[in-house]
Design an enzyme around this catalytic site. Structure first.
Site, PDB file in Angstrom:
ATOM      1  N   GLU A  36      33.887  12.052  64.710  1.00  0.00           N
ATOM      2  CA  GLU A  36      34.878  10.976  64.765  1.00  0.00           C
ATOM      3  C   GLU A  36      35.380  10.644  66.170  1.00  0.00           C
ATOM      4  O   GLU A  36      36.029   9.612  66.362  1.00  0.00           O
ATOM      5  CB  GLU A  36      36.069  11.300  63.860  1.00  0.00           C
ATOM      6  CG  GLU A  36      36.942  12.419  64.343  1.00  0.00           C
ATOM      7  CD  GLU A  36      38.424  12.050  64.237  1.00  0.00           C
ATOM      8  OE1 GLU A  36      38.766  11.097  63.529  1.00  0.00           O
ATOM      9  OE2 GLU A  36      39.222  12.735  64.889  1.00  0.00           O
ATOM     10  N   ASN A  37      35.066  11.490  67.156  1.00  0.00           N
ATOM     11  CA  ASN A  37      35.460  11.207  68.539  1.00  0.00           C
ATOM     12  C   ASN A  37      34.249  11.007  69.445  1.00  0.00           C
ATOM     13  O   ASN A  37      34.363  11.106  70.664  1.00  0.00           O
ATOM     14  CB  ASN A  37      36.310  12.344  69.104  1.00  0.00           C
ATOM     15  CG  ASN A  37      37.578  12.582  68.322  1.00  0.00           C
ATOM     16  OD1 ASN A  37      37.793  13.679  67.809  1.00  0.00           O
ATOM     17  ND2 ASN A  37      38.421  11.580  68.200  1.00  0.00           N
ATOM     18  N   ASN A  93      40.629  10.678  61.198  1.00  0.00           N
ATOM     19  CA  ASN A  93      41.610   9.621  61.421  1.00  0.00           C
ATOM     20  C   ASN A  93      41.140   8.553  62.408  1.00  0.00           C
ATOM     21  O   ASN A  93      41.727   7.470  62.480  1.00  0.00           O
ATOM     22  CB  ASN A  93      42.941  10.212  61.902  1.00  0.00           C
ATOM     23  CG  ASN A  93      42.803  11.012  63.181  1.00  0.00           C
ATOM     24  OD1 ASN A  93      42.037  11.971  63.234  1.00  0.00           O
ATOM     25  ND2 ASN A  93      43.539  10.642  64.202  1.00  0.00           N
ATOM     26  N   HIS A  94      40.068   8.828  63.155  1.00  0.00           N
ATOM     27  CA  HIS A  94      39.497   7.818  64.056  1.00  0.00           C
ATOM     28  C   HIS A  94      38.261   7.145  63.450  1.00  0.00           C
ATOM     29  O   HIS A  94      37.474   6.536  64.189  1.00  0.00           O
ATOM     30  CB  HIS A  94      39.133   8.458  65.404  1.00  0.00           C
ATOM     31  CG  HIS A  94      40.316   8.884  66.212  1.00  0.00           C
ATOM     32  ND1 HIS A  94      41.193   7.984  66.778  1.00  0.00           N
ATOM     33  CD2 HIS A  94      40.782  10.116  66.537  1.00  0.00           C
ATOM     34  CE1 HIS A  94      42.142   8.640  67.431  1.00  0.00           C
ATOM     35  NE2 HIS A  94      41.921   9.935  67.296  1.00  0.00           N
ATOM     36  N   ASP A 115      34.448  18.553  66.172  1.00  0.00           N
ATOM     37  CA  ASP A 115      34.472  17.176  66.653  1.00  0.00           C
ATOM     38  C   ASP A 115      33.700  16.987  67.965  1.00  0.00           C
ATOM     39  O   ASP A 115      34.014  17.623  68.969  1.00  0.00           O
ATOM     40  CB  ASP A 115      35.905  16.716  66.891  1.00  0.00           C
ATOM     41  CG  ASP A 115      36.842  17.031  65.730  1.00  0.00           C
ATOM     42  OD1 ASP A 115      36.751  18.136  65.165  1.00  0.00           O
ATOM     43  OD2 ASP A 115      37.693  16.186  65.416  1.00  0.00           O
ATOM     44  N   HIS A 135      40.736  20.346  67.750  1.00  0.00           N
ATOM     45  CA  HIS A 135      39.834  20.533  68.898  1.00  0.00           C
ATOM     46  C   HIS A 135      39.936  21.890  69.569  1.00  0.00           C
ATOM     47  O   HIS A 135      39.344  22.091  70.637  1.00  0.00           O
ATOM     48  CB  HIS A 135      40.063  19.441  69.949  1.00  0.00           C
ATOM     49  CG  HIS A 135      39.682  18.072  69.518  1.00  0.00           C
ATOM     50  ND1 HIS A 135      39.498  17.025  70.406  1.00  0.00           N
ATOM     51  CD2 HIS A 135      39.459  17.548  68.287  1.00  0.00           C
ATOM     52  CE1 HIS A 135      39.167  15.921  69.749  1.00  0.00           C
ATOM     53  NE2 HIS A 135      39.147  16.222  68.448  1.00  0.00           N
ATOM     54  N   HIS A 180      39.900  18.441  63.788  1.00  0.00           N
ATOM     55  CA  HIS A 180      40.918  17.537  64.306  1.00  0.00           C
ATOM     56  C   HIS A 180      41.676  18.075  65.503  1.00  0.00           C
ATOM     57  O   HIS A 180      41.957  17.320  66.431  1.00  0.00           O
ATOM     58  CB  HIS A 180      41.935  17.123  63.235  1.00  0.00           C
ATOM     59  CG  HIS A 180      43.041  16.242  63.742  1.00  0.00           C
ATOM     60  ND1 HIS A 180      42.816  14.972  64.249  1.00  0.00           N
ATOM     61  CD2 HIS A 180      44.379  16.448  63.862  1.00  0.00           C
ATOM     62  CE1 HIS A 180      43.976  14.436  64.625  1.00  0.00           C
ATOM     63  NE2 HIS A 180      44.933  15.305  64.405  1.00  0.00           N
ATOM     64  N   HIS A 221      40.005  17.608  57.678  1.00  0.00           N
ATOM     65  CA  HIS A 221      40.438  17.038  58.953  1.00  0.00           C
ATOM     66  C   HIS A 221      41.951  16.887  58.908  1.00  0.00           C
ATOM     67  O   HIS A 221      42.482  15.974  58.275  1.00  0.00           O
ATOM     68  CB  HIS A 221      39.753  15.681  59.153  1.00  0.00           C
ATOM     69  CG  HIS A 221      39.816  15.178  60.556  1.00  0.00           C
ATOM     70  ND1 HIS A 221      38.955  15.623  61.537  1.00  0.00           N
ATOM     71  CD2 HIS A 221      40.629  14.277  61.151  1.00  0.00           C
ATOM     72  CE1 HIS A 221      39.235  15.005  62.678  1.00  0.00           C
ATOM     73  NE2 HIS A 221      40.254  14.184  62.470  1.00  0.00           N
TER      74      HIS A 221
END
Length: 277
Positions: A39-40, A67-68, A8, A180, A178, A153
């Site tokens: 996603e981040n 999820n983001h 990520d 990290h 996810h 994820h």
């Protein structure tokens, strides 16, 4: 074939690390395919079209989400016109975008990339095992795809491990995202699938999962509303997994953890590049 998956991207520092280091790594390691979870990437929450294009221009072939996915609302629109940006395949039917894509690697091979999201301690989406079964049935390894990369994820290591064993021998790489934090279980499973429970992140490791420490710590201590979490501003490290495949089977024949930059003990595929990274 040589594959690189990076975890990520968290905020500006993560983006800068990818943009500055990936072009050189792609050339030095003669990478055929690069996949990055993004996603981040936008301030730690979601991704914008401009950021997605920058990551692709830096050398990524596919950007995955999680999820983001929709924290930046514009993603609901531009994902429809960007086939190299994918969201979890087990989102409900009718969700914008796609959960898998096939790209042509630098060596001309066909690579299927599938994005999934776990259900343990996460949003209650559709069954990721059924979703990936559909994708692989439509594009099986060794018949339609020359390599298959699956980004799982998920929060729970058990769910990621179960997916790895479920796909062992049918995918080239199953890698978790996810959480990290890079795990130390980089390996090849018994039937030939490369696996790592979490790839880690491309972000500032002098942080709490890429976010500035003070507010994250305060939330644990005080349990009261406060300021917005913001990404760390320090120099970021790249974290992920590198895989070399058997061109006859599409399965993994060698695998290495990748950790480049401050905050972590560095690691890279020495067989590809014995020089200091």
């Amino acid at each position: 074939m040589r594959l690189l998956f990076l975890g990520d991207i968290v905020g500006r520092s993560g983006r800068i690390a990818v943009q500055e280091r990936l072009p050189e790594l792609r050339q030095r390691w003669t990478l055929d395919c690069v996949v990055i979870n993004g996603e981040n990437a936008a301030g730690g929450f979601g991704i914008t079209e401009a950021i997605c294009e920058d990551v692709l221009a830096a050398g990524a072939d596919v950007v995955t989400l999680g999820n983001h996915s929709w924290d930046q609302r514009e993603a609901l629109v531009f994902i429809e016109r960007q086939p190299r940006l994918i969201r979890p395949a087990n989102y409900p039917s009718g969700t914008p975008g796609r959960g898998a894509t096939v790209i042509e690697a630098r060596n001309g091979a066909r690579v299927l990339v599938v994005n999934l999201m776990g259900r343990l301690f996460m949003d209650p989406l559709d069954d990721p095992f059924a979703a990936v079964e559909r994708e692989l049935s439509a594009c099986p390894l060794g018949e339609v795809a020359d390599a298959i990369i699956v980004d799982m994820h998920a929060e729970a290591t058990s769910e990621k491990l179960a997916m790895g064993h479920f796909l062992d021998g049918r995918a080239t790489l199953v890698v978790g995202t996810h959480t990290h934090v890079p795990t130390s279980d980089t390996r090849i499973l018994p039937a030939g699938t490369a696996y790592q429970s979490d790839a880690g992140m491309c972000g500032d490791y002098d942080s709490v999962l890429g976010m500035q420490k003070d507010e994250a710590i305060r939330r644990f201590i005080e349990k009261t509303p406060g300021s917005r979490l913001e990404p760390g501003l320090g120099e970021a490290a790249l974290s992920g997994i590198a895989v070399e495949t058997d061109d006859l089977t599409g399965l993994a024949k060698a695998v290495w953890p990748v950790r480049l930059g401050p905050g972590l003990q560095e690691s890279w595929p020495v067989a590809w590049d014995a020089r200091s990274a």
